[in-house]
Motif scaffolding. Structure first.
Motif, PDB file in Angstrom:
ATOM      1  N   CYS A  62       0.837  -1.211   0.000  1.00 35.15           N
ATOM      2  CA  CYS A  62       0.000   0.000   0.000  1.00 35.15           C
ATOM      3  C   CYS A  62       0.873   1.263   0.000  1.00 35.15           C
ATOM      4  N   ALA A  63       2.026   1.200   0.656  1.00 33.48           N
ATOM      5  CA  ALA A  63       2.942   2.355   0.616  1.00 33.48           C
ATOM      6  C   ALA A  63       3.426   2.575  -0.820  1.00 33.48           C
ATOM      7  N   ASP A  64       3.619   1.480  -1.562  1.00 32.02           N
ATOM      8  CA  ASP A  64       4.000   1.595  -2.984  1.00 32.02           C
ATOM      9  C   ASP A  64       2.860   2.189  -3.816  1.00 32.02           C
ATOM     10  N   ILE A  65       1.626   1.761  -3.511  1.00 29.68           N
ATOM     11  CA  ILE A  65       0.464   2.324  -4.227  1.00 29.68           C
ATOM     12  C   ILE A  65       0.381   3.824  -3.936  1.00 29.68           C
ATOM     13  N   ALA A  66       0.611   4.197  -2.665  1.00 24.16           N
ATOM     14  CA  ALA A  66       0.575   5.615  -2.276  1.00 24.16           C
ATOM     15  C   ALA A  66       1.604   6.410  -3.079  1.00 24.16           C
ATOM     16  N   ASP A  67       2.762   5.819  -3.264  1.00 32.86           N
ATOM     17  CA  ASP A  67       3.833   6.477  -3.998  1.00 32.86           C
ATOM     18  C   ASP A  67       3.436   6.705  -5.459  1.00 32.86           C
ATOM     19  N   LEU A  68       2.801   5.689  -6.016  1.00 33.84           N
ATOM     20  CA  LEU A  68       2.320   5.772  -7.397  1.00 33.84           C
ATOM     21  C   LEU A  68       1.285   6.897  -7.536  1.00 33.84           C
ATOM     22  N   LEU A  69       0.359   6.948  -6.570  1.00 33.08           N
ATOM     23  CA  LEU A  69      -0.705   7.959  -6.608  1.00 33.08           C
ATOM     24  C   LEU A  69      -0.135   9.365  -6.527  1.00 33.08           C
ATOM     25  N   LYS A  70       0.944   9.495  -5.742  1.00 30.65           N
ATOM     26  CA  LYS A  70       1.573  10.802  -5.541  1.00 30.65           C
ATOM     27  C   LYS A  70       2.043  11.375  -6.869  1.00 30.65           C
ATOM     28  N   HIS A  71       2.488  10.486  -7.770  1.00 31.19           N
ATOM     29  CA  HIS A  71       3.005  10.952  -9.056  1.00 31.19           C
ATOM     30  C   HIS A  71       1.929  10.986 -10.127  1.00 31.19           C
ATOM     31  N   GLY A  72       0.671  10.723  -9.706  1.00 27.41           N
ATOM     32  CA  GLY A  72      -0.517  10.674 -10.554  1.00 27.41           C
ATOM     33  C   GLY A  72      -0.338  10.958 -12.032  1.00 27.41           C
ATOM     34  N   PRO A  73      -0.599  12.209 -12.446  1.00 25.97           N
ATOM     35  CA  PRO A  73      -0.655  12.506 -13.877  1.00 25.97           C
ATOM     36  C   PRO A  73       0.677  12.251 -14.595  1.00 25.97           C
ATOM     37  N   MET A  74       1.794  12.267 -13.877  1.00 23.02           N
ATOM     38  CA  MET A  74       3.114  12.114 -14.498  1.00 23.02           C
ATOM     39  C   MET A  74       3.409  10.669 -14.894  1.00 23.02           C
ATOM     40  N   ASN A  75       2.689   9.732 -14.303  1.00 21.97           N
ATOM     41  CA  ASN A  75       3.002   8.311 -14.528  1.00 21.97           C
ATOM     42  C   ASN A  75       2.102   7.650 -15.555  1.00 21.97           C
ATOM     43  N   ASP A  76       1.215   8.442 -16.175  1.00 22.40           N
ATOM     44  CA  ASP A  76       0.245   7.871 -17.113  1.00 22.40           C
ATOM     45  C   ASP A  76      -0.555   6.743 -16.451  1.00 22.40           C
ATOM     46  N   ILE A  77      -0.983   6.993 -15.220  1.00 22.42           N
ATOM     47  CA  ILE A  77      -1.728   5.952 -14.509  1.00 22.42           C
ATOM     48  C   ILE A  77      -3.182   6.366 -14.304  1.00 22.42           C
ATOM     49  N   LEU A  78      -3.557   7.559 -14.789  1.00 19.85           N
ATOM     50  CA  LEU A  78      -4.942   7.999 -14.605  1.00 19.85           C
ATOM     51  C   LEU A  78      -5.785   7.549 -15.796  1.00 19.85           C
ATOM     52  N   GLY A  79      -7.089   7.716 -15.669  1.00 15.03           N
ATOM     53  CA  GLY A  79      -7.991   7.404 -16.777  1.00 15.03           C
ATOM     54  C   GLY A  79      -8.437   5.955 -16.793  1.00 15.03           C
ATOM     55  N   MET A  80      -9.087   5.586 -17.893  1.00 13.74           N
ATOM     56  CA  MET A  80      -9.749   4.287 -17.980  1.00 13.74           C
ATOM     57  C   MET A  80      -8.800   3.197 -18.458  1.00 13.74           C
ATOM     58  N   ALA A  81      -9.066   1.969 -17.975  1.00 15.23           N
ATOM     59  CA  ALA A  81      -8.266   0.833 -18.428  1.00 15.23           C
ATOM     60  C   ALA A  81      -8.835   0.278 -19.735  1.00 15.23           C
ATOM     61  N   GLY A  82     -10.087   0.638 -20.033  1.00 13.19           N
ATOM     62  CA  GLY A  82     -10.707   0.164 -21.272  1.00 13.19           C
ATOM     63  C   GLY A  82     -11.356  -1.203 -21.123  1.00 13.19           C
ATOM     64  N   ALA A  83     -11.564  -1.639 -19.877  1.00 14.66           N
ATOM     65  CA  ALA A  83     -12.222  -2.936 -19.645  1.00 14.66           C
ATOM     66  C   ALA A  83     -13.270  -2.773 -18.547  1.00 14.66           C
ATOM     67  N   GLU A  84     -14.093  -3.805 -18.395  1.00 14.89           N
ATOM     68  CA  GLU A  84     -15.090  -3.819 -17.326  1.00 14.89           C
ATOM     69  C   GLU A  84     -14.726  -4.919 -16.342  1.00 14.89           C
ATOM     70  N   ASN A  85     -15.031  -4.728 -15.053  1.00 11.33           N
ATOM     71  CA  ASN A  85     -14.847  -5.836 -14.124  1.00 11.33           C
ATOM     72  C   ASN A  85     -16.091  -6.718 -14.142  1.00 11.33           C
ATOM     73  N   VAL A  86     -16.067  -7.777 -13.315  1.00 10.73           N
ATOM     74  CA  VAL A  86     -17.140  -8.773 -13.330  1.00 10.73           C
ATOM     75  C   VAL A  86     -18.497  -8.134 -13.010  1.00 10.73           C
ATOM     76  N   GLN A  87     -18.464  -6.978 -12.342  1.00  8.10           N
ATOM     77  CA  GLN A  87     -19.705  -6.341 -11.930  1.00  8.10           C
ATOM     78  C   GLN A  87     -20.202  -5.334 -12.958  1.00  8.10           C
TER      79      GLN A  87
END
Ligand code: AHG
Ligand code: MN
Ligand code: MN
Length: 321
Positions: free
Chosen positions: A28-53
């Motif tokens: 979770c500390a690693d996830i927090a680190d990823l979130l901190k760099h949000g827009p710079m890491n190209d991690i925002l936006g849609m994955a283009g898939a749906e989950n089981v729900q």
């Protein structure tokens, strides 16, 4: 300052459970680190898939799910996992002692607006059998060995229970360790604050319509006091506020989709939050029974949730009786 592992040792926690919790928090500390760099890491936006729900997955839903899966597999302590983002449970180590369920990223709609999100997890003892199926996860919430969430906010906060009270730890940026800062959370019994998505009002059942309209009448209504409303749109944020200062949070049953008994999922949202709430002196109900007493029917089952300050939760549930 007491670090997480020392605090768990002091509570005589099984060392392998401590190790498991520890590895979840490192991830979770690693996830927090990823979130901190949000827009710079190209991690925002849609994955283009749906989950089981049938919900659109965001990139971060998928990334955090993969990170947790890998971290848990590396512990050698986990027999199988179940996740909001996986249709079925995923087997891990055949000798693992634990089953872990998680919502890798709660509050997905907040990701792109730099607002509160979190990770919610729930840990059970694994049954003594070789092949684990979805049905092996259907254990009442009361039997959880541990439950917690990590809130990715201005501070990164872990709230955890192993059945000996609910405690809060803050991620220290320098040491990368979680440090205890609330030893024994106590939710005030009474409150003047509530949280509900009022846009769904027309879909609620009659008792919930009546309860909320009585709250809104304020001082001159039957409750004879003025209430305030808050809605983070991430359960993890709303529950955190309630653990800090009390309140009532509900995502009630509604008739929007007759196949769904509510929006929130029992196994990786309602159950862990219910244990944290009860261990902090609060109450957590569906519209009829304690969430922790539900006999689960499906790993992705949805339930109505009413939780928080015990007196207010009782009043709300009584409208349904
Ligand atoms: P998730 O992002 O894991 O799908 O969960 C979102 C849930 C919960 O966290 C929150 O309380 C609720 O959805 C918000 O619902 P609205 O969109 O109706 O506000
Ligand atoms: Mn969620
Ligand atoms: Mn989620």
């Amino acid at each position: 300052m007491t670090i997480l592992s020392t605090h768990l040792e002091n509570q005589n926690t099984d060392p392998s459970l401590t190790a498991l919790i520890q590895s979840i928090t490192v991830c979770c500390a690693d996830i927090a680190d990823l979130l901190k760099h949000g827009p710079m890491n190209d991690i925002l936006g849609m994955a283009g898939a749906e989950n089981v729900q049938g919900e659109d997955q965001k990139k971060l839903d998928v990334i955090s799910n993969d990170m947790l899966k890998e971290a848990l597999a590396n512990t050698g302590l986990v027999k199988a996992i179940a996740s909001e983002e996986e249709e079925h449970c995923v087997p891990s180590d055949p000798d693992g002692k634990f089953l872990v369920l998680f919502d890798p990223l709660d509050g997905s709609s907040n990701i792109d607006i730099n607002s509160l999100v979190g990770t919610i997890f729930s840990i059970y003892a694994a049954p003594e059998k070789e092949t684990i199926e979805d049905t092996d996860f259907l254990i009442a919430g009361r039997k959880q060995l541990a439950a917690g969430y990590v809130l990715y906010g201005p501070s990164v906060i872990l709230t955890l229970t192993t059945g000996h009270g609910t405690h809060m730890y803050m991620l220290d940026q320098n040491s990368n360790a979680f440090l205890l800062f609330v030893d024994g959370v106590q939710i005030p019994r009474e409150t003047k604050e509530f949280a509900i998505n009022a846009a769904n009002q027309r879909h609620w059942a009659e008792p919930m319509q009546l309860y909320i309209s009585d709250l809104l009448k304020g001082e001159t209504g039957p409750r004879q006091k003025n209430f305030n409303m808050r809605w983070v749109a991430a359960m993890v944020g709303d529950v955190h506020r309630i653990l800090c200062r009390g309140g009532l949070f509900t995502y009630p049953w509604d008739k929007k989709d007759p196949d769904k008994a509510g929006k929130l999922r029992l196994m990786y949202e309602a159950n862990p939050m219910a244990l944290l709430t009860e261990q902090a002196g609060g109450a957590a109900f569906t519209d009829e029974l304690p969430i922790l007493d539900i006999d689960p029917e499906h790993i992705h089952q949805r339930v109505p949730v009413i939780l928080g300050s015990s007196e207010e939760v009782n009043i709300c549930v009584n409208y349904h009786r």
